[in-house]
Design a protein around this motif. Structure first.
Motif, PDB file in Angstrom:
ATOM      1  N   UNK A  72     -37.254   5.458  -9.161  1.00 35.69           N
ATOM      2  CA  UNK A  72     -38.415   4.995  -9.127  1.00 35.69           C
ATOM      3  C   UNK A  72     -39.524   6.510  -8.845  1.00 35.69           C
ATOM      4  N   UNK A  73     -40.964   7.029  -9.082  1.00 33.44           N
ATOM      5  CA  UNK A  73     -41.311   7.767  -8.665  1.00 33.44           C
ATOM      6  C   UNK A  73     -43.270   6.623  -7.778  1.00 33.44           C
ATOM      7  N   UNK A  74     -43.430   6.982  -6.631  1.00 33.95           N
ATOM      8  CA  UNK A  74     -44.755   6.083  -6.625  1.00 33.95           C
ATOM      9  C   UNK A  74     -45.506   6.767  -6.766  1.00 33.95           C
ATOM     10  N   UNK A  75     -46.621   6.427  -7.939  1.00 32.78           N
ATOM     11  CA  UNK A  75     -47.626   6.709  -8.013  1.00 32.78           C
ATOM     12  C   UNK A  75     -48.601   6.634  -7.431  1.00 32.78           C
ATOM     13  N   UNK A  76     -50.276   7.615  -7.783  1.00 33.89           N
ATOM     14  CA  UNK A  76     -51.556   7.811  -6.683  1.00 33.89           C
ATOM     15  C   UNK A  76     -51.013   6.646  -6.311  1.00 33.89           C
ATOM     16  N   UNK A  77     -51.560   6.323  -4.532  1.00 36.60           N
ATOM     17  CA  UNK A  77     -51.699   4.925  -4.474  1.00 36.60           C
ATOM     18  C   UNK A  77     -53.462   4.674  -4.034  1.00 36.60           C
ATOM     19  N   UNK A  78     -54.286   5.844  -4.244  1.00 33.50           N
ATOM     20  CA  UNK A  78     -55.531   5.934  -4.196  1.00 33.50           C
ATOM     21  C   UNK A  78     -56.125   5.322  -5.746  1.00 33.50           C
ATOM     22  N   UNK A  79     -55.876   5.783  -6.753  1.00 39.44           N
ATOM     23  CA  UNK A  79     -56.024   5.984  -7.792  1.00 39.44           C
ATOM     24  C   UNK A  79     -55.131   4.413  -8.357  1.00 39.44           C
ATOM     25  N   UNK A  80     -53.595   4.627  -8.991  1.00 41.36           N
ATOM     26  CA  UNK A  80     -53.111   3.920  -8.852  1.00 41.36           C
ATOM     27  C   UNK A  80     -52.098   3.069  -8.095  1.00 41.36           C
ATOM     28  N   UNK A  81     -52.892   2.057  -6.984  1.00 38.37           N
ATOM     29  CA  UNK A  81     -52.407   1.100  -5.824  1.00 38.37           C
ATOM     30  C   UNK A  81     -50.937   0.834  -6.537  1.00 38.37           C
ATOM     31  N   UNK A  82     -50.014   0.409  -5.149  1.00 31.02           N
ATOM     32  CA  UNK A  82     -48.613  -0.232  -6.222  1.00 31.02           C
ATOM     33  C   UNK A  82     -48.213   0.401  -7.260  1.00 31.02           C
ATOM     34  N   UNK A  83     -48.341   0.644  -7.963  1.00 34.45           N
ATOM     35  CA  UNK A  83     -48.140   1.724  -9.553  1.00 34.45           C
ATOM     36  C   UNK A  83     -46.547   2.325  -9.377  1.00 34.45           C
ATOM     37  N   UNK A  84     -46.284   2.844  -9.763  1.00 37.65           N
ATOM     38  CA  UNK A  84     -44.162   3.097 -10.441  1.00 37.65           C
ATOM     39  C   UNK A  84     -44.440   3.953 -11.829  1.00 37.65           C
ATOM     40  N   UNK A  85     -43.811   5.127 -11.884  1.00 36.96           N
ATOM     41  CA  UNK A  85     -42.874   5.466 -12.584  1.00 36.96           C
ATOM     42  C   UNK A  85     -41.719   5.477 -13.014  1.00 36.96           C
ATOM     43  N   UNK A  86     -40.641   5.167 -13.785  1.00 37.69           N
ATOM     44  CA  UNK A  86     -39.041   4.829 -14.252  1.00 37.69           C
ATOM     45  C   UNK A  86     -38.998   5.481 -15.001  1.00 37.69           C
ATOM     46  N   UNK A  87     -38.023   6.821 -15.570  1.00 39.89           N
ATOM     47  CA  UNK A  87     -37.614   7.331 -16.490  1.00 39.89           C
ATOM     48  C   UNK A  87     -36.566   6.491 -16.257  1.00 39.89           C
TER      49      UNK A  87
END
Ligand code: GTP
Ligand code: SPV
Ligand code: MN
Length: 596
Positions: A56-71
């Protein structure tokens, strides 16, 4: 918090459940068995674990808080209908539109694959509730999985933990066993055992194959229960449409996968219809029970969205864009250098972009799309700004209309209404639409997808038609039935109808039909709007386009019905006579109509 099974945590758990968990663990041999309680801490520990493991890749905490990318694995990006089986005792119960495997054979085959498949992994035990707390229509399931991605997603999609265990005190539960296994596509099986209320899914980690609460429980197994108990489990959205006078009309809509349910559910009214609103109840699944007064009442079994990302933008759907800006897991979207998600149709692409497989992607040079066409987001329904206050009503919402839809570049008008319940059931049964990227296989091929349930009906589709016909206006306050098609193409290959927010114009006509207020022309296929009854001040669309969108081409419909006849013939003896009769009537009306 994830707790390893101890005597304490097993307290309050029915013996039947703990015994089943133990028996599965003995075969699959996980290192640890973790009982999920659905808490925020638990969700955090799941995503942190995956982030450290690199899945899982943590996304930008400022613009996308608590968001993640799964490939995902590149071979595991959509539902696998070819690997999906209904394991009823009798082959005929699965019917001609499902793959069938004998239960004994399926058990033997899967047993081999399950042996030790969770070695060195954690097995998560996920008790989940589908539907509102304290609703007579809600159900419990328990999914056992070795995938932390599935565990985290289930916590968004369903009510995990206490609510489920409470409901379980006086109810049965559906058993779901999932293992990512080796992700070998040759050993992929998604097997449903309606008699045992059991699902077993191996070697896929993709949503519809692996989040067993969704299509496997809420549709395939639930449709069998619905047949036996006199209700409907459907691949339908549920919305409340608020008119300027404050009245609310609830409608459901069955459109095949990736054909506009989520977008219609989350429609933001266009500027010229500011006094209207659409309230979301469900974007994918409806459980509909006729109550003691014969009113069809619908609940959403789910608590979250697992929905298509591409083409979602501030222009097409600002409410979705707002919703996914926090607490969201994205799957197979592209990634920019500032760690924000991107997909085709979102707007200008960032200068530097990695595609859904993590490769550098350059517009015009790199092959394929940056985001996978079936890339998706997973978000809690609580995040949605226009969630219906009735979403959690244990009695559901009363349904006035059912809409069938799907992608048809030709033939089907923008909207029309059936003459009767039985004629409406025919419209649903003969739904033939273009395939999408939501399932593996070719895209854009016409196929029969009755009631948008071809991949999801857990029993013989001819019996399913019969079940629909068992409801009748003589005994129930059956909803009116409509078909819509915002996907008709012009000669230039572009959509004739602007769709998205403008679909509210179509919904308004449907609401007004339900309220006895909108005019229509009687055509052989049903009631089609008069151009005047569809007109809304402020909507900019040429009159010629509207007439084209509403045109009924009798000859083309007669051609279509040839293929309906072939489809119905393929269903054999069980096809209800009423449906055959409705089809013959439609053919007669088209043949004797001289207007066109
Ligand atoms: P599942 O989650 O697979 O069951 O799909 P769904 O029926 O909820 O489909 P969704 O609303 O996610 O739409 C699928 C695709 O169709 C997305 O790329 C949308 O942007 C696009 N779409 C939705 N509504 C419209 C519309 O009115 N017009 C056009 N042209 N495209 C649309
Ligand atoms: C569909 O394919 O209809 C979906 C996505 O809603 S999945 O849950 O993966 O089936
Ligand atoms: Mn769906």
């Amino acid at each position: 918090m994830i707790i390893t099974l101890t005597q304490e945590s097993a307290n309050g758990v029915p013996k039947k459940l703990s015994q089943w968990v133990h028996s599965v663990a003995e075969i699959t041999k996980p290192d640890t068995v973790a009982w999920c309680d659905g808490s925020e801490e638990e969700f955090s520990s799941l995503v942190e674990g995956m982030s450290s493991a690199g899945t899982l890749i943590k996304l930008n905490e400022r613009t996308y808080p608590n968001c993640y990318l799964h490939r995902s694995d590149p071979n595991d990006v959509a539902r696998s209908e070819e690997a999906t089986f209904i394991c009823s005792q009798d082959k005929d119960d699965a019917g001609p539109t499902n793959n069938w495997m004998a239960p004994d054979e399926a058990h033997a085959k899967l047993r081999q694959l399950l042996e030790g498949c969770m070695l060195r992994r954690t097995m998560y035990v996920i008790p989940y509730l589908l539907g509102p707390v304290n609703s007579p229509y809600s159900q419990v399931g328990v999914e056992l999985t070795d995938s932390p991605y599935v565990a985290a997603s289930m916590e968004i999609m369903t009510k995990v933990g206490h609510a489920a265990l409470e409901h379980l005190r006086n109810d049965e539960f559906v058993k779901g066993l999932h293992s990512m296994g080796t992700l070998d596509p040759r050993s992929k099986y998604i097997c449903h055992f309606p008699d045992e209320k059991l699902i077993m899914s191996l070697n896929s980690n993709y949503g519809g194959n692996a989040l067993l609460s969704k299509k496997c429980h809420s549709l395939r197994l639930a449709s069998v229960m619905a047949r036996d108990e006199g209700w409907l489990a459907e691949h339908m959205l549920i919305i409340g449409i608020e008119a300027p006078d404050g009245t609310l009309t609830y409608v459901t809509g069955a459109f095949p996968s990736a054909s506009g349910k989520t977008n219609l559910t989350m429609l933001k009214p266009p500027d010229y219809m500011k006094r209207w609103n659409v309230w979301a109840v469900s974007d994918d699944i409806a459980w509909i029970h006729p109550d003691t007064d014969g009113v069809f009442r619908a609940i959403n079994p789910e608590s979250g969205f697992f929905a298509v990302a591409p083409n979602t933008s501030l222009k097409t759907n600002p409410r979705i864009m707002e919703m996914v800006k926090s607490n969201t897991i994205f799957t197979n979207v592209a990634l920019s250098s500032d760690q924000t998600p991107w997909w085709e149709g979102m707007g200008e692409h960032p200068r530097k972009l990695w595609d859904w497989q993590g490769r550098v992607w350059t517009a015009g040079k790199s092959p394929g799309s940056a985001a996978h066409p079936n890339s998706r987001f997973t978000t809690s329904i609580r995040q949605y700004p226009s969630l219906s206050p009735e979403y959690d009503n244990p009695n559901g919402v009363p349904i006035s209309a059912i809409i069938f839809g799907g992608r048809r570049s030709e033939l089907v008008p923008l909207v029309y209404e059936s003459f009767s319940w039985e004629h409406g059931v025919l419209i649903g049964a003969m739904l033939r639409v273009e395939t999408t990227a939501a399932a593996s296989g070719e895209v854009g091929v016409l196929r029969n997808d009755p009631m948008a349930m071809k991949p999801f009906c857990g029993y013989n589709i001819a019996d399913y038609f019969n079940h629909w016909l068992s409801f009748s206006s003589k005994r129930q306050k059956v909803p009116r039935i409509f078909q819509i098609n915002p996907f008709r193409l012009g000669p230039d290959g572009r959509f004739l109808w602007p769709g998205y927010s403008h679909n509210l114009v179509v919904l308004k006509w449907i609401v007004e039909r339900c309220r006895g207020r909108a005019e229509a022309i009687e055509t052989p296929i049903g009631y089609v709007p008069t151009p005047a009854s569809l007109k809304v001040d402020g909507m900019n669309i040429p009159e010629t386009t509207v007439s084209e969108l509403l045109r009924v081409d009798n000859a083309a419909w007669l051609d279509e019905l040839e293929s309906t006849m072939l489809f119905f013939e393929s269903l054999g003896e069980k096809l209800p006579k009423t449906l055959q009769r409705e089809l013959e009537r439609l053919i007669d009306r088209l043949g004797s109509d001289t207007h066109n």
